[in-house]
Design a protein around this motif. Sequence first.
Motif, PDB file in Angstrom:
ATOM      1  N   THR A  38       4.791  -8.097   4.854  1.00  0.00           N
ATOM      2  CA  THR A  38       5.478  -9.229   5.478  1.00  0.00           C
ATOM      3  C   THR A  38       5.697  -9.025   6.961  1.00  0.00           C
ATOM      4  O   THR A  38       6.033  -9.964   7.672  1.00  0.00           O
ATOM      5  CB  THR A  38       6.831  -9.504   4.814  1.00  0.00           C
ATOM      6  OG1 THR A  38       7.655  -8.354   4.956  1.00  0.00           O
ATOM      7  CG2 THR A  38       6.655  -9.869   3.354  1.00  0.00           C
ATOM      8  N   GLY A  39       5.555  -7.809   7.461  1.00  0.00           N
ATOM      9  CA  GLY A  39       5.606  -7.555   8.899  1.00  0.00           C
ATOM     10  C   GLY A  39       6.858  -8.032   9.599  1.00  0.00           C
ATOM     11  O   GLY A  39       6.785  -8.527  10.712  1.00  0.00           O
TER      12      GLY A  39
ATOM     13  N   LEU B 188       9.219  -8.172  -4.071  1.00  0.00           N
ATOM     14  CA  LEU B 188       8.062  -7.317  -4.316  1.00  0.00           C
ATOM     15  C   LEU B 188       7.668  -7.430  -5.777  1.00  0.00           C
ATOM     16  O   LEU B 188       8.509  -7.263  -6.663  1.00  0.00           O
ATOM     17  CB  LEU B 188       8.404  -5.865  -3.964  1.00  0.00           C
ATOM     18  CG  LEU B 188       7.283  -4.854  -4.178  1.00  0.00           C
ATOM     19  CD1 LEU B 188       6.159  -5.094  -3.168  1.00  0.00           C
ATOM     20  CD2 LEU B 188       7.820  -3.444  -4.031  1.00  0.00           C
ATOM     21  N   ASP B 189       6.410  -7.728  -6.034  1.00  0.00           N
ATOM     22  CA  ASP B 189       5.914  -7.770  -7.399  1.00  0.00           C
ATOM     23  C   ASP B 189       5.827  -6.327  -7.904  1.00  0.00           C
ATOM     24  O   ASP B 189       5.099  -5.517  -7.331  1.00  0.00           O
ATOM     25  CB  ASP B 189       4.540  -8.434  -7.446  1.00  0.00           C
ATOM     26  CG  ASP B 189       4.047  -8.639  -8.862  1.00  0.00           C
ATOM     27  OD1 ASP B 189       4.197  -7.719  -9.687  1.00  0.00           O
ATOM     28  OD2 ASP B 189       3.505  -9.718  -9.143  1.00  0.00           O
TER      29      ASP B 189
ATOM     30  N   TYR C 280       2.473  -4.832  -6.545  1.00  0.00           N
ATOM     31  CA  TYR C 280       3.032  -4.366  -5.264  1.00  0.00           C
ATOM     32  C   TYR C 280       2.662  -5.268  -4.083  1.00  0.00           C
ATOM     33  O   TYR C 280       2.525  -4.801  -2.962  1.00  0.00           O
ATOM     34  CB  TYR C 280       2.639  -2.908  -4.978  1.00  0.00           C
ATOM     35  CG  TYR C 280       3.173  -1.972  -6.026  1.00  0.00           C
ATOM     36  CD1 TYR C 280       4.522  -1.672  -6.090  1.00  0.00           C
ATOM     37  CD2 TYR C 280       2.337  -1.414  -6.977  1.00  0.00           C
ATOM     38  CE1 TYR C 280       5.033  -0.831  -7.070  1.00  0.00           C
ATOM     39  CE2 TYR C 280       2.825  -0.575  -7.959  1.00  0.00           C
ATOM     40  CZ  TYR C 280       4.175  -0.289  -8.000  1.00  0.00           C
ATOM     41  OH  TYR C 280       4.668   0.533  -8.966  1.00  0.00           O
ATOM     42  N   VAL C 281       2.499  -6.544  -4.337  1.00  0.00           N
ATOM     43  CA  VAL C 281       2.318  -7.496  -3.243  1.00  0.00           C
ATOM     44  C   VAL C 281       3.668  -8.124  -2.923  1.00  0.00           C
ATOM     45  O   VAL C 281       4.552  -8.215  -3.774  1.00  0.00           O
ATOM     46  CB  VAL C 281       1.280  -8.598  -3.580  1.00  0.00           C
ATOM     47  CG1 VAL C 281      -0.093  -8.011  -3.790  1.00  0.00           C
ATOM     48  CG2 VAL C 281       1.715  -9.426  -4.757  1.00  0.00           C
ATOM     49  N   ALA C 282       3.812  -8.533  -1.682  1.00  0.00           N
ATOM     50  CA  ALA C 282       5.036  -9.202  -1.255  1.00  0.00           C
ATOM     51  C   ALA C 282       4.890 -10.693  -1.536  1.00  0.00           C
ATOM     52  O   ALA C 282       3.951 -11.328  -1.059  1.00  0.00           O
ATOM     53  CB  ALA C 282       5.269  -8.964   0.228  1.00  0.00           C
ATOM     54  N   LYS C 283       5.812 -11.234  -2.316  1.00  0.00           N
ATOM     55  CA  LYS C 283       5.805 -12.668  -2.619  1.00  0.00           C
ATOM     56  C   LYS C 283       6.836 -13.340  -1.722  1.00  0.00           C
ATOM     57  O   LYS C 283       8.021 -13.012  -1.772  1.00  0.00           O
ATOM     58  CB  LYS C 283       6.121 -12.916  -4.090  1.00  0.00           C
ATOM     59  CG  LYS C 283       5.034 -12.438  -5.019  1.00  0.00           C
ATOM     60  CD  LYS C 283       5.320 -12.861  -6.435  1.00  0.00           C
ATOM     61  CE  LYS C 283       4.139 -12.515  -7.312  1.00  0.00           C
ATOM     62  NZ  LYS C 283       4.233 -13.128  -8.626  1.00  0.00           N
TER      63      LYS C 283
END
Length: 150
Positions: free
Chosen positions: A46-47, A70-71, A75-78
């Motif tokens: 997400t920076g 965080l999933d 491990y992806v940012a939703k």
Amino acid sequence: MHRNTLETVMGAIVLLAAAGFVALAYEAADVKGSGGYEITAEFGSTGGLSVGDDVRISGIKVGQITAQQLDPITYVAKVSMAIEPTIKIPSDSSARITAASLLGGNYLELMPGAATDTLAAGAVIYDTRDPISLSDLLGKAVFSSNNTAN
């Protein structure tokens, strides 16, 4: 007795001024609920994007970030966002996180696609671009210049 009345009036003026500043800050921060329909985008990073940041199309604010999570499996940012109900986003749209300025602050930019069908509430945008880290670019430039000097 005159002094107590003066102190009471001055206290009331200070309290009114403080209430005015709180109202001004509330209005400037746009803390109110944005309403609209909610969609989600998945990012690798997400920076520095945070809840309450703008969602823009062509530089125009069309919504705001409502949540990040965080999933735990992938491990992806939703990133969840609320979009104004009058804005219909094509289903093949993409999203990227962009720096608002060199001094900081980010926003999520939606880049509309050409599809005729639109994203419904609860839809997920998978075509995303992670933000570019200025420190990573600087590090690559420094280390690549050291390698060419040898």
